[in-house]
Structures are given as C-alpha cells and as structure tokens.
Design a protein around this motif. Structure first.
Motif, mmCIF file in Angstrom:
data_model
loop_
_atom_site.group_PDB
_atom_site.id
_atom_site.type_symbol
_atom_site.label_atom_id
_atom_site.label_comp_id
_atom_site.label_asym_id
_atom_site.label_seq_id
_atom_site.Cartn_x
_atom_site.Cartn_y
_atom_site.Cartn_z
ATOM 1 N N LYS A 32 0.826 -1.202 0.000
ATOM 2 C CA LYS A 32 0.000 0.000 0.000
ATOM 3 C C LYS A 32 0.865 1.260 0.000
ATOM 4 C CE LYS A 32 -4.132 -1.831 2.311
ATOM 5 N NZ LYS A 32 -5.048 -1.660 3.461
ATOM 6 N N ILE A 33 0.227 2.339 -0.508
ATOM 7 C CA ILE A 33 0.879 3.635 -0.441
ATOM 8 C C ILE A 33 1.144 3.978 1.027
ATOM 9 C CG2 ILE A 33 0.625 6.102 -0.944
ATOM 10 C CD1 ILE A 33 0.978 4.413 -3.424
ATOM 11 N N GLN A 48 3.416 8.541 -3.251
ATOM 12 C CA GLN A 48 2.517 8.922 -4.330
ATOM 13 C C GLN A 48 2.822 10.354 -4.755
ATOM 14 O OE1 GLN A 48 -1.650 8.632 -3.293
ATOM 15 N NE2 GLN A 48 -2.141 7.648 -5.220
ATOM 16 N N LEU A 53 -0.982 11.580 -8.697
ATOM 17 C CA LEU A 53 -1.345 10.458 -7.827
ATOM 18 C C LEU A 53 -0.759 9.132 -8.289
ATOM 19 C CD1 LEU A 53 -5.097 11.286 -7.044
ATOM 20 C CD2 LEU A 53 -3.045 11.955 -5.767
ATOM 21 N N PRO A 55 2.044 6.145 -8.336
ATOM 22 C CA PRO A 55 2.915 5.621 -7.280
ATOM 23 C C PRO A 55 4.395 5.749 -7.617
ATOM 24 C CG PRO A 55 2.001 3.815 -8.553
ATOM 25 C CD PRO A 55 1.355 5.062 -9.069
ATOM 26 N N PRO A 89 -5.910 2.380 -7.852
ATOM 27 C CA PRO A 89 -6.019 3.680 -7.175
ATOM 28 C C PRO A 89 -7.018 3.661 -6.022
ATOM 29 C CG PRO A 89 -6.135 3.917 -9.564
ATOM 30 C CD PRO A 89 -6.260 2.463 -9.264
ATOM 31 N N GLU A 92 -5.317 1.835 -3.250
ATOM 32 C CA GLU A 92 -3.958 2.373 -3.099
ATOM 33 C C GLU A 92 -2.944 1.258 -2.911
ATOM 34 O OE1 GLU A 92 -4.001 5.273 0.020
ATOM 35 O OE2 GLU A 92 -4.700 6.855 -1.324
ATOM 36 N N GLU A 93 -3.118 0.172 -3.690
ATOM 37 C CA GLU A 93 -2.203 -0.964 -3.621
ATOM 38 C C GLU A 93 -1.493 -1.125 -4.953
ATOM 39 O OE1 GLU A 93 -4.253 -4.071 -0.477
ATOM 40 O OE2 GLU A 93 -4.875 -4.135 -2.574
#
Length: 730
Positions: A32-33, A48, A53, A55, A89, A92-93
């Motif tokens: 994850k972020i 990010q 946005l 990664p 998105p 967020e992975e």
C-alpha cells in the motif's frame, strides 16, 4: 498504468535467471501507499506523486536515498531490483516483485558425492557433466544446465560446464505497514559557525484514532557535541511523548556546537520508529564560508540548471578546490567561472561560481540530490524532476547541401534500420529510439558521408550536412530498352549522359553485340561521333542509329551500348532491337479474260508474289462468283510464300527476279447461263497479308441452242397473229 501480466512477470524472472549474475526473488505481493518494504539494509518506501497520484518508490540505504523512480518500469538500485505490476487507485495498492542480487558464496568443481553446506542448506553433488550438474538440496533434487543459472529459495547456482558458482542471498524481508503518525522537520542540512547553538523544530502528528506513547531520543551525535530534544512549551528534556487521537505536539532538537568544531557532522534522532537526520556543516570564522542561496529547484528532464555558489575567504587561505561528490547516474555536474569550467581557483576575498547541472532527457521523475565540496566543506542541493522524456522517440532533422550551398535532393539517409530520402530542399526527418547510431548519407556523384550521432529520449536534433562531389562521376539515362525497326528501315535510340562530377570529362561510345553486316553509329547534331565531351554539372543527348541489312531476319536482337569516361568509369545500357518484317502480297492473273460456253468449264492462271521482306504463311483462297457457278482454285492453299531476294552484305542491294507461285482457277458455267460478260473475284489471304484480283468470264451459247431459240421466237410470233385475228372478227 499498464498492468503487468503473469506471463510478463514470468518472462522477466526467467530472463534475469539466464544472466551470468543471477537475481533471487525475495518478495512478491501488494504494497500500500505509505508502507515500507525492508529488504536487508534497504528500505523501499511506496509513496505517491501529489498531482498525478501515480505511485513512486523511494529506495533508502540506511538514511540515504539512493533511488527515486515512478513505478511504471523496472527499477534497479545497487542490489535491489523492483518489477512493478498493476496499481489500484481505489485501494492504493501496487503489485511488486522484488529481486535481490545475491553474493558469491563459493566456487567448486562438482564431482559426484561431493557435499557442502550453505547457511542451513545441505547440498550434495549427485552427478555432473559438461552439459549439467545434478544437485540435492535438503533432499530436493534440481538440475543446473550448462551456461544457465538456477534459483532455489535463497540460493542461486551458475554452471559453465566446469565450475559451479554458488550464490546466497543473506537477506530478510519485512513489510512495515503505514503508521498512524508522522513527523516533520524543516531542515535536513544546515550551515553554521563553530560555537553556535541551533534549534530545529520537530512536529509529531497522530493521524489515528488511538492514543500513542512514543519514545523520543537523540540516537547519534559527535562525541563533543551537546544535543537533546526538548518540549516546545515547558522547555524540559523529553524522552517520551503521549499523543491523543488526531492531535499533534511540537518538540525541538537543540544542538550546541563546540568552538573547535569544523566540517560536516550528522545528528540523528528517533520518534517512535521514525528516524530523523540533520547534516550540519560547521565552518570556523577564520576559514571559508560557502553560501548556496538556492537549495532545491524543479526542472524538466533535459534542462540545464545554473545555481550560484558564493565563497567568502575569512582567513589566509587563497586556493579553492571544487569537487562534485555525488550525482545521479548519467547526470553532468560541473563548476563555471567567467565562462570556463573550473576545478580550482585563487581566492582573494570573495568569488561567485556557477554550479551547472545538466539533466539527461531520460531522468527519472522525483527528487534527486547533488553533493559537492569546497575545500572539504560539503554542500548539497536537490533537483525535483517533474517531467521526463524517458521512452520518447528522438527526432533527427537533416538538411543536406553540396559544397556550393545547393540543396541535394533524393539523397539516401540511413540511421540504424531507418531509411529515408531528402526532398527537393535537401530536408528529411526521421524518428528513432534514443541511442548511438551511424548516420550514413549517400547520393550518386558524391562521396559517402558517415558520422556517429547520439540521440537522447525525446530529443529534436537538427544537423546541416555538406556532401562533397566526386572528381569524376556520370550517369546515363536511356529512353526505355526496346527499339523497333522495320526490315530495310532505320531505328533510332536517344540516351543522355549526365556529368555529375567536379571536372569536365570525355566519354567514348561503342555498340557491343551488334549482328554482323548491321550498321550502328552515334550522332550528335546530325554529325557522326565516337566521343563526346560533357562539362561538369551538364548533360548531353546522343542519338544511336541502327540500320539492319535488307536480308536480316525479323526477330529480337540484344545489343549493349557502352559509355566509358576518360577516368575509367564505364556505364552500359542494354537494348533490345525488335526487327519487324514488311508483309505484302501481289496477286495478278496471267489470263485476265477467258471465254467459256455455257455448260462448259474454263481455266485461268493467277500469279502470287511476296513483294515484302518477310515470309507470308498459310495462304488460302476465297472466290466470289455468280450464283450457281462452280469455281475452284488449285492448289487451294500455299504453306509459305517467300519474299523477294536481295544481295547480302553492306554492298548496294540489287533486286533479282522474285520467286512467284501460280495457281489455276477452274470455272464451270451452268448450261442455263445466258451469254454475256461476268466477273470473278479471287482473294489470297495469308496470316500476315492479303490481296485480291478479278478475272473476266465471257459466256457464249452453242449453235443448237441458237436454232432452238429462233424456233421458239417464230412460234411465239405466230401465236400472237392468230389471236389478233380471232379477236378482230368478234
């Protein structure tokens, strides 16, 4: 972002295994972020980009950032390789495959029965040959083929047919989840003077819903320095802090620098599991002071940045040594003074240098650090790349001219596997991938141009190229490759000699392969020639006349025109001469008129003659006669009618009596045909020509027929008189 399929991942893994230095996969999964993947001494923090946005991966080695790159391509940094996959998105992975470059543990010559161990792995050689080595690892059997590598857990084996190299990845992997708190401090590096006290603010924010109890401490400092963390409100030393949910606290890092300190030192501190570090550059009042007004800039990949660096001399030292200590790979960093690149200079009181940073067009997005020193005083500036041209094709724009400045059109331009031709203005544009290429430009009459060029990602490069004319060079252009000539006629063929060289030249002309007794001559302005002079850059037309003899047989004849310059260059034109014969039949009767009694037959003789120059084949006859007449031609066909015969050679041709053929026309007239004159038309038709003639037939009656006719007339006349008398009486 493109998704990396399982097939692509497998391909990348297999391709990496096939290298001489293998890579071992140590992690595969979603991160994850905000989470950090710890691989041995490396930390991979997933963050990010604020605007897009997208990664990014920030790779740390200890507290030093060694790589910042977007997760859209494979990333390599020292012993770490990251292969990014799909990014979600919403959750967020990002899917990551992390590989580690193992260290060489041992090299052995494998023999059956040989055993050894590697950090808990029991390895035994079962069999070996030049093609492969068979191993048993903790009871599991594997085969390592020659000139390939094989990975087993944290082990990798490379076998070349003689030596087995054993690699081991002594590394652990840990995924640190996103913490519920963050720390911020505004200064990562400071320039101070010896004896000063500095205070650096540290903000701690609890983003979670739980109360946090975090230890706080200074983890490292120079031995003679005094450093501590104090509370922002009370001013007391702090060793632990309690944060309520959704709250923040303000601390300060206080550092007292001794009077005798000089150089660059680092003070590190910890708030819970977060580590902070501040680099402090200390100068003495009596030495040099280095001022860098701009510490961080934003740039587009490919930009050249110029940052001011001021050096103030406060002591006796006069010589200044400038040195670039660290920069990203493929970046160009240097110092300029008065328009010159410098490494050292003499300093009286103060000098202003320019730090020039040339960023490559394929620079990775994100933050990059530049380190330099002035007489041992280290400084650091940062460059944030917000736009890159990585992967974009380069455009090459060429303008090709000759030595006189004239545009050269239709020049062949080759760059790598791309080929194009210049237009009438000598221009051409090509798009190719970035890299180093051999540029080749060729044009008839010019020396070949070759040059090594380097094109960067997304670069638009313009080049002006001058082609040098050859001293002697020419081309020949003909009007097709076929000439049609009638037998006894004259064939003409025009060709053009273009002198493309620098110098005037003379060309000798000859005709090769011309049949015997034929005539072939070259003309210019109706004057026969054997040589022709053409000025440089000019052209001339030459006429070839071909005269075959009258007795030449029709058909196709191949000849070659040779044009040879005085410099020894020869050009040839291949020509096919189509010799076409003339076909003409003459048909005339020997007896243009015959007399035939009704009921009898008559004969007439008709002569045929080929007055052309080529044989006429398959001659047949057609007859047009009054209805009821029986007319035959004997013979009814002639297989071949040969032409007139002429004398051979180049001597004047004299006609001799021609060969002709006679046929008989047999005419049978019916008995009832009245006496009179009649016309019969005879037509001779061959495959190539035809002709017609007429015969007049005068038909006569026999004497018995005459008397019978008179008797019929008398009887008719008598009958008429008798009828008139009877009618008159009534």
């Amino acid at each position: 972002m493109k998704k990396l399929s399982t097939v692509m991942l497998l391909f990348l893994l297999l391709s990496s295994i096939a290298q001489a230095q293998p890579w071992i996969e140590v992690f595969q999964g979603k991160v994850k972020i905000g989470e950090t993947l710890i691989v041995g001494k490396y930390q991979i923090k997933i963050t990010q980009e604020k605007e897009t946005l997208m990664p990014y991966a920030i790779i740390y080695k200890g507290n030093e950032i060694i790589k910042v790159a977007g997760l859209n391509d494979t990333i390599e940094a020292e012993k770490i390789r990251i292969i990014p996959g799909s990014f979600n998105p919403e959750s967020e992975e990002v899917f990551l495959v992390v590989q580690y470059e193992p260290s060489l543990f041992n090299e052995i010559k494998p023999k059956a029965g040989l055993s050894f161990s590697v950090n808990g792995y029991s390895i035994k050689i079962l069999n070996s040959s030049e093609e492969s080595a068979e191993l048993s690892i903790n009871g599991a059997e594997i085969i390592v083929k020659s000139n390939t590598s094989r990975v087993y857990d944290k082990l990798a084996f490379v076998y070349n047919g003689e030596i087995l190299r054993v690699y081991y990845a002594d590394v652990s992997v840990k995924l640190e989840e996103k913490r519920d708190y963050e720390i911020y401090y505004p200064f990562e590096s400071l320039n101070v003077k010896a004896g000063e006290e500095i205070r650096i603010p540290i903000s701690i924010i609890n983003n979670g819903n739980d109360e946090l109890q975090l230890p706080v401490q200074v983890t490292s400092k120079p031995p003679s320095w005094d450093a501590k963390i104090i509370d922002g409100q009370s001013g007391y030393d702090v060793s632990e802090i309690i944060l309520r949910p959704k709250s923040s606290a303000q601390l300060f890092l206080d550092v007292k620098i001794p009077e005798d300190s000089e150089g660059i030192e680092t003070v590190t501190f910890a708030v819970g599991e977060e580590i902070g570090a501040v680099k402090i550059s200390v100068t003495k009042e009596s030495g040099m002071e280095v001022k860098v007004p701009i510490l961080g800039v934003e740039a587009e990949a490919g930009d050249t940045l110029k940052l001011p660096v001021e050096i103030i001399n406060k002591g006796k030292e006069k010589e200044v040594t400038l040195e670039v200590k660290g920069k990203p790979q493929n970046w160009n960093v240097y110092f300029m003074l008065n328009g010159q690149r410098v490494r050292s200079a003499l300093l009286d009181k103060q000098l202003s240098f320019t730090l020039v940073i040339e960023t490559p067009r394929n620079a990775d997005l994100g933050m990059h650090s530049i380190a330099f020193s002035v007489n041992g005083i280290e400084k650091r500036v940062s460059v944030f790349i917000y736009r890159t041209h990585k992967g974009e094709p380069a455009k090459l724009i060429l303008t090709v001219k000759d030595e006189d400045g004239n545009f050269v059109g239709k020049a062949e331009v080759t760059v790598g596997n791309e080929t194009a031709f210049t237009d009438s203005y000598g221009k051409v544009e090509l798009e190719v991938k970035s890299g180093k290429y051999l540029l080749v430009i060729e044009k008839e009459g010019y020396e070949k141009f070759e040059k090594i060029i380097k094109l960067e990602d997304g670069e638009e490069k313009s080049l002006d190229v001058t082609l040098v004319k050859l001293p002697y060079y020419f081309t020949v252009e003909g009007q097709g490759d076929i000439v049609q000539v009638k037998t006894g006629g004259i064939g003409t063929y025009t060709f053009t000699i273009n002198n493309l060289g620098k110098n005037d030249d003379t060309y000798s002309l000859s005709c090769l392969g011309i049949p015997e007794e034929w005539s072939a001559e070259f003309y210019m302005n109706e004057i026969p020639i054997k040589n022709v002079q053409v000025d440089a850059g000019k052209s001339k037309d030459v006429l070839l006349r071909i005269i075959p003899p009258f007795n030449a047989q029709p058909g196709n004849y191949n000849i070659t025109i040779s044009i040879k310059s005085s410099s020894g260059i020869e050009r040839t034109l291949s020509l096919m001469v189509k010799l076409v014969g003339e076909y003409r039949i003459e048909l005339y009767p020997q007896t243009p008129m015959i007399s035939v009694k009704a009921g009898s037959e008559g004969r007439a003789v008709v002569n045929l003659q080929n007055s052309g120059t080529a044989p006429i084949t398959n001659v047949k006859f057609e007859v047009s006669a009054p209805q009821g007449w029986d007319v035959k031609v004997v013979p009814s066909s002639i297989p071949e009618l040969k032409p007139m015969v002429f004398g051979g050679g180049n001597v004047k041709a004299i006609a001799v009596p021609s060969q002709h053929t006679s046929v008989q026309v047999i005419v049978k007239v019916p008995k009832t045909t009245p006496a009179g004159t009649y016309q019969i038309t005879i037509t001779a038709k061959g495959d190539q020509a035809q002709a017609s003639t007429q015969i007049t037939v005068r038909v006569t009656q026999s004497s018995k027929s005459a008397y019978l006719g008179i008797l019929i007339l008398l009887l008719t006349f008598g009958a008429v008189i008798w009828m008139m008398r009877r009618v008159g009486r009534r």
